[in-house]
Design an enzyme around this catalytic site. Sequence first.
Site, PDB file in Angstrom:
ATOM      1  CG  ASN A 172     -17.594   2.263   8.297  1.00 22.57           C
ATOM      2  OD1 ASN A 172     -18.670   2.496   7.739  1.00 22.57           O
ATOM      3  ND2 ASN A 172     -16.436   2.374   7.680  1.00 22.57           N
TER       4      ASN A 172
ATOM      5  CG  ASN B 221      -6.267 -12.106  -2.666  1.00 22.71           C
ATOM      6  OD1 ASN B 221      -7.442 -11.766  -2.768  1.00 22.71           O
ATOM      7  ND2 ASN B 221      -5.312 -11.238  -2.377  1.00 22.71           N
TER       8      ASN B 221
ATOM      9  CE1 TYR C 225      -2.986  -3.051   0.111  1.00 26.40           C
ATOM     10  CE2 TYR C 225      -3.459  -2.620   2.393  1.00 26.40           C
ATOM     11  CZ  TYR C 225      -3.644  -3.376   1.259  1.00 26.40           C
ATOM     12  OH  TYR C 225      -4.486  -4.460   1.277  1.00 26.40           O
TER      13      TYR C 225
HETATM   14  N1  LIG Z   1      -5.780  -8.747   0.625  1.00 28.41           N
HETATM   15  C1  LIG Z   1      -6.071  -8.057  -0.449  1.00 28.41           C
HETATM   16  O1  LIG Z   1      -5.706  -8.422  -1.569  1.00 28.41           O
HETATM   17  C2  LIG Z   1      -6.863  -6.786  -0.320  1.00 28.41           C
HETATM   18  C3  LIG Z   1      -7.424  -6.182  -1.461  1.00 28.41           C
HETATM   19  C4  LIG Z   1      -8.169  -5.023  -1.283  1.00 28.41           C
HETATM   20  C5  LIG Z   1      -8.357  -4.492  -0.017  1.00 28.41           C
HETATM   21  N2  LIG Z   1      -7.763  -5.081   1.079  1.00 28.41           N
HETATM   22  C6  LIG Z   1      -7.919  -4.517   2.450  1.00 28.41           C
HETATM   23  O2  LIG Z   1      -9.293  -4.355   2.721  1.00 28.41           O
HETATM   24  C7  LIG Z   1      -9.565  -2.995   3.029  1.00 28.41           C
HETATM   25  C8  LIG Z   1     -10.960  -2.612   2.575  1.00 28.41           C
HETATM   26  O3  LIG Z   1     -11.089  -2.711   1.181  1.00 28.41           O
HETATM   27  P1  LIG Z   1     -11.181  -1.447   0.222  1.00 28.41           P
HETATM   28  O4  LIG Z   1     -10.550  -0.294   0.891  1.00 28.41           O
HETATM   29  O5  LIG Z   1     -10.658  -1.843  -1.092  1.00 28.41           O
HETATM   30  O6  LIG Z   1     -12.745  -1.247   0.022  1.00 28.41           O
HETATM   31  P2  LIG Z   1     -13.967  -0.928   1.004  1.00 28.41           P
HETATM   32  O7  LIG Z   1     -13.540  -0.911   2.418  1.00 28.41           O
HETATM   33  O8  LIG Z   1     -15.060  -1.828   0.596  1.00 28.41           O
HETATM   34  O9  LIG Z   1     -14.368   0.527   0.541  1.00 28.41           O
HETATM   35  C9  LIG Z   1     -13.631   1.675   0.827  1.00 28.41           C
HETATM   36  C10 LIG Z   1     -14.422   2.869   0.294  1.00 28.41           C
HETATM   37  O10 LIG Z   1     -15.652   2.969   1.031  1.00 28.41           O
HETATM   38  C11 LIG Z   1     -15.776   4.282   1.548  1.00 28.41           C
HETATM   39  N3  LIG Z   1     -16.434   4.216   2.863  1.00 28.41           N
HETATM   40  C12 LIG Z   1     -16.059   3.488   3.937  1.00 28.41           C
HETATM   41  N4  LIG Z   1     -16.909   3.657   4.952  1.00 28.41           N
HETATM   42  C13 LIG Z   1     -17.853   4.535   4.502  1.00 28.41           C
HETATM   43  C14 LIG Z   1     -19.021   5.098   5.079  1.00 28.41           C
HETATM   44  N5  LIG Z   1     -19.408   4.818   6.321  1.00 28.41           N
HETATM   45  N6  LIG Z   1     -19.783   5.940   4.322  1.00 28.41           N
HETATM   46  C15 LIG Z   1     -19.421   6.228   3.049  1.00 28.41           C
HETATM   47  N7  LIG Z   1     -18.323   5.713   2.448  1.00 28.41           N
HETATM   48  C16 LIG Z   1     -17.553   4.871   3.166  1.00 28.41           C
HETATM   49  C17 LIG Z   1     -14.375   4.835   1.654  1.00 28.41           C
HETATM   50  O11 LIG Z   1     -14.448   6.217   1.531  1.00 28.41           O
HETATM   51  P3  LIG Z   1     -13.496   7.208   2.349  1.00 28.41           P
HETATM   52  O12 LIG Z   1     -12.103   6.740   2.127  1.00 28.41           O
HETATM   53  O13 LIG Z   1     -13.821   8.545   1.766  1.00 28.41           O
HETATM   54  O14 LIG Z   1     -13.892   7.128   3.802  1.00 28.41           O
HETATM   55  C18 LIG Z   1     -13.689   4.178   0.456  1.00 28.41           C
HETATM   56  O15 LIG Z   1     -13.926   4.924  -0.704  1.00 28.41           O
HETATM   57  C19 LIG Z   1      -8.426  -2.250   2.311  1.00 28.41           C
HETATM   58  O16 LIG Z   1      -8.290  -0.923   2.752  1.00 28.41           O
HETATM   59  C20 LIG Z   1      -7.279  -3.153   2.628  1.00 28.41           C
HETATM   60  O17 LIG Z   1      -6.829  -2.952   3.952  1.00 28.41           O
HETATM   61  C21 LIG Z   1      -7.058  -6.237   0.936  1.00 28.41           C
END
Ligand SMILES: NC(=O)c1ccc[n+]([C@@H]2O[C@H](COP(=O)([O-])OP(=O)(O)OC[C@H]3O[C@@H](n4cnc5c(N)ncnc54)[C@H](OP(=O)(O)O)[C@@H]3O)[C@@H](O)[C@H]2O)c1
Length: 285
Positions: free
Chosen positions: A253, A143, A54
């Site tokens: 959240n 994954n 990241y």
């Molecule tokens: N292992 C892997 O391969 C892998 C892949 C992808 C992700 N991850 C991990 O999983 C975490 C979560 O996945 P992600 O970040 O891709 O997607 P996510 O958590 O599903 O979505 C993040 C998005 O949702 C928004 N959001 C979150 N809470 C909100 C709320 N209460 N109201 C409105 N919008 C909200 C955030 O906006 P704001 O930022 O504006 O708050 C951001 O744009 C990652 O950060 C990472 O740590 C792991």
Amino acid sequence: MKQKIQLPSGQNVLNLGQGTWRLGEDPSKRQQEIEALCAGIDRGLTLIDTAEMYGDGDSEELVGEAIAPYNREELFLVSKVYPQNAGNPDMFEACEQTLNRLGVDSLDLYLLHWRGRVPLQETIDCFEELKRQGKIKHWGVSNFDLEDMQELLALKGGENCQTNQVLYHLASRGIEVVLTNYLKEKGIPIMAYCPVIGQEPDLKDLVYSNQTVKEIAEAHNISIIQLLLAFVMQQDNIIAIPKASSEKHVQLNADVLDIVLSEEDMLRLDAAFPVPDQRVPLSVQ
Ligand SMILES: NC(=O)c1ccc[n+]([C@@H]2O[C@H](COP(=O)([O-])OP(=O)(O)OC[C@H]3O[C@@H](n4cnc5c(N)ncnc54)[C@H](OP(=O)(O)O)[C@@H]3O)[C@@H](O)[C@H]2O)c1
């Protein structure tokens, strides 16, 4: 719904943590993002998920700055090693750099980010050596589909795997065909990434325009994002790790810890976004 999830080590963690992908990439948002992470920790969201990938370490550095005032023992820090670094000797150097960026002596959980070319046995051996050295408490994977997990668990030391972090949300339920049950049988919790569909705008639009989703969210007086999170957090054996970069989003959240969906809500969501009839390739981001 607030639940304690037991890891194979016996340790319990809350079923809601904080993701950090894309945090730390924009210097103008740094302070706001640190405040968001701290607000989450203050609400009990002490599991923080990051990765060397990241922002090329920028997220780990930001997390390090955010957690500095806290008692290390209160936190549950998860980071991930790139597949190309997941062997001897690179993993030891990668782990050291992660620890330096986070400003801590050890990780609670170190995950293989995805499967690469390094033989799994070599990766397990390095994880186990890092445990002996006190650099990590436990390890897991990310994954991994069913066959990868089966292969891992058949290897020496493979039974020490603590979690499989995979993509999971209301509109992507492929893991429920076989992987979810397999991991449950083995006592291995899932960490659900992208639980609020952060990376798939088309799917997000689909969910947002769905009448059932709108009605259930309205009935509970919550946002659709909160409903998406509630759906994941209602499942057994799953820890959700949404990423939020503002204090407001983090608080919304955390409020989901108090939301319980009824059996009827879950049945309606099931009907609107069913589990696929047969296996589909594991969704990845
Ligand atoms: N292992 C892997 O391969 C892998 C892949 C992808 C992700 N991850 C991990 O999983 C975490 C979560 O996945 P992600 O970040 O891709 O997607 P996510 O958590 O599903 O979505 C993040 C998005 O949702 C928004 N959001 C979150 N809470 C909100 C709320 N209460 N109201 C409105 N919008 C909200 C955030 O906006 P704001 O930022 O504006 O708050 C951001 O744009 C990652 O950060 C990472 O740590 C792991």
